[in-house]
Design a protein around this motif. Structure first.
Motif, PDB file in Angstrom:
ATOM      1  N   LEU A 127       0.960  -1.291   0.122  1.00 51.31           N
ATOM      2  CA  LEU A 127      -0.009   0.064  -0.109  1.00 51.31           C
ATOM      3  C   LEU A 127       0.916   1.372  -0.077  1.00 51.31           C
ATOM      4  O   LEU A 127       0.697   2.051  -0.656  1.00 51.31           O
ATOM      5  N   ILE A 128       1.898   1.150   0.722  1.00 51.47           N
ATOM      6  CA  ILE A 128       2.653   2.552   1.022  1.00 51.47           C
ATOM      7  C   ILE A 128       3.516   2.588  -0.550  1.00 51.47           C
ATOM      8  O   ILE A 128       3.596   4.000  -0.900  1.00 51.47           O
ATOM      9  N   GLU A 129       4.002   1.554  -1.025  1.00 53.12           N
ATOM     10  CA  GLU A 129       4.634   1.900  -2.509  1.00 53.12           C
ATOM     11  C   GLU A 129       3.887   2.266  -3.384  1.00 53.12           C
ATOM     12  O   GLU A 129       3.938   3.309  -4.183  1.00 53.12           O
ATOM     13  N   GLN A 130       2.512   1.829  -3.443  1.00 50.76           N
ATOM     14  CA  GLN A 130       1.351   2.264  -4.256  1.00 50.76           C
ATOM     15  C   GLN A 130       1.230   3.616  -4.021  1.00 50.76           C
ATOM     16  O   GLN A 130       1.069   4.588  -5.057  1.00 50.76           O
ATOM     17  N   ALA A 131       1.077   4.292  -2.800  1.00 48.63           N
ATOM     18  CA  ALA A 131       0.902   5.703  -2.683  1.00 48.63           C
ATOM     19  C   ALA A 131       1.980   6.429  -3.181  1.00 48.63           C
ATOM     20  O   ALA A 131       1.523   7.620  -3.638  1.00 48.63           O
ATOM     21  N   LYS A 132       2.982   6.055  -3.012  1.00 50.64           N
ATOM     22  CA  LYS A 132       4.038   6.840  -3.260  1.00 50.64           C
ATOM     23  C   LYS A 132       4.368   6.688  -4.950  1.00 50.64           C
ATOM     24  O   LYS A 132       4.411   8.065  -5.222  1.00 50.64           O
ATOM     25  N   ARG A 133       3.865   5.854  -5.627  1.00 48.61           N
ATOM     26  CA  ARG A 133       3.736   5.669  -7.085  1.00 48.61           C
ATOM     27  C   ARG A 133       2.730   6.736  -7.552  1.00 48.61           C
ATOM     28  O   ARG A 133       2.823   7.401  -8.696  1.00 48.61           O
ATOM     29  N   VAL A 134       1.460   6.951  -7.022  1.00 49.38           N
ATOM     30  CA  VAL A 134       0.549   7.878  -7.199  1.00 49.38           C
ATOM     31  C   VAL A 134       0.875   9.376  -7.016  1.00 49.38           C
ATOM     32  O   VAL A 134       0.601  10.030  -7.956  1.00 49.38           O
ATOM     33  N   VAL A 135       1.553   9.535  -5.642  1.00 47.06           N
ATOM     34  CA  VAL A 135       2.074  11.039  -5.605  1.00 47.06           C
ATOM     35  C   VAL A 135       3.015  11.157  -6.984  1.00 47.06           C
ATOM     36  O   VAL A 135       2.926  12.261  -7.272  1.00 47.06           O
ATOM     37  N   ALA A 136       3.973  10.338  -7.313  1.00 46.77           N
ATOM     38  CA  ALA A 136       5.043  10.661  -8.233  1.00 46.77           C
ATOM     39  C   ALA A 136       4.054  11.028  -9.503  1.00 46.77           C
ATOM     40  O   ALA A 136       4.661  11.535 -10.281  1.00 46.77           O
ATOM     41  N   HIS A 137       3.133  10.164  -9.773  1.00 43.24           N
ATOM     42  CA  HIS A 137       2.322  10.142 -11.144  1.00 43.24           C
ATOM     43  C   HIS A 137       1.540  11.508 -11.043  1.00 43.24           C
ATOM     44  O   HIS A 137       1.680  12.336 -12.121  1.00 43.24           O
ATOM     45  N   ASN A 138       1.036  12.006  -9.868  1.00 43.03           N
ATOM     46  CA  ASN A 138       0.345  13.299 -10.115  1.00 43.03           C
ATOM     47  C   ASN A 138       1.063  14.339 -10.275  1.00 43.03           C
ATOM     48  O   ASN A 138       0.471  15.340 -10.912  1.00 43.03           O
TER      49      ASN A 138
END
Length: 208
Positions: free
Chosen positions: A93-104
């Motif tokens: 979950l933490i990795e996914q959240a980080k990936r979304v922040v980077a994408h945004n």
């Protein structure tokens, strides 16, 4: 190629269908630009149609009304965010959240759209009110369960309340994004990493 082979080969869409699909996507793309600047209520079908180069009646040939067009914009936005997050089977979950922040950080229009619409949707009469309330509620419930499993696996601090942390993850992501939209010198990725390191990750666990 024989007659039988030609008849058996899959037919590719062409002509009016392809043109219609391209026009429909152009409408969605321009709607994103308009809604991300002025919100749902401020977004005008007339302006969107003008940007695409069609009449309002021509736009309504592809979408029944503004609500349907808006729903399609959000659906495509959600697809892009899910793709950026990656497969849950491969990322925590933490990795996914980080990936979304980077994408945004690479998609300002979509990030702006989400920030504006989530604020507008606090109005009970907004067409996305129920949807956004359910988004946050469902996201928190899912994140809570994942965080609990993370605690068992030693990936999440055991002194963190999973229910509160689940809500805080969304709050921090949304808050950082809003600050970045106001001031692009704000480093969303760095700040979210700081939150994860200080609040979620055990001191002895590797930070990925």
């Amino acid at each position: 190629m024989s007659t039988d082979e030609r008849s058996a080969a899959p037919r590719r869409p062409r002509g009016p269908y392809v043109t219609g699909q391209a026009r429909r996507q152009a409408i969605v793309d321009e709607a994103l630009a308009v809604f991300s600047r002025t919100g749902f209520h401020g977004g005008s079908l007339r302006e969107i149609a003008k940007r695409v180069g069609v009449t309002p009646a021509g736009l309504l040939h592809h979408f029944a009304d503004k609500e349907e067009l808006f729903a399609e914009v959000l659906r495509q936005r959600d697809e892009k965010v899910r793709a950026a997050a990656g497969d849950p089977a491969e990322h925590t979950l933490i990795e996914q959240a980080k990936r979304v922040v980077a994408h945004n950080r690479t998609s300002r229009g979509l990030t702006s759209l989400y920030a504006i619409i989530s604020a507008e949707a606090t109005d009970p009469d907004h067409p996305s009110h129920a949807d956004f309330a359910a988004r946050y509620r469902d996201r928190a419930a899912e994140a809570e369960q994942i965080l609990r499993r993370g605690q068992v696996d030693g990936e999440v601090r055991d002194d963190v309340d999973p229910a509160r942390a689940a809500r805080l993850i969304s709050a921090v992501m949304d808050g950082i994004q809003l600050q970045w939209l106001l001031d692009d010198s704000v480093d969303m990725v760095l700040l979210f990493d700081e939150f994860v390191a200080r609040y979620l990750t055990p001191a002895t666990a590797p930070i990925r």
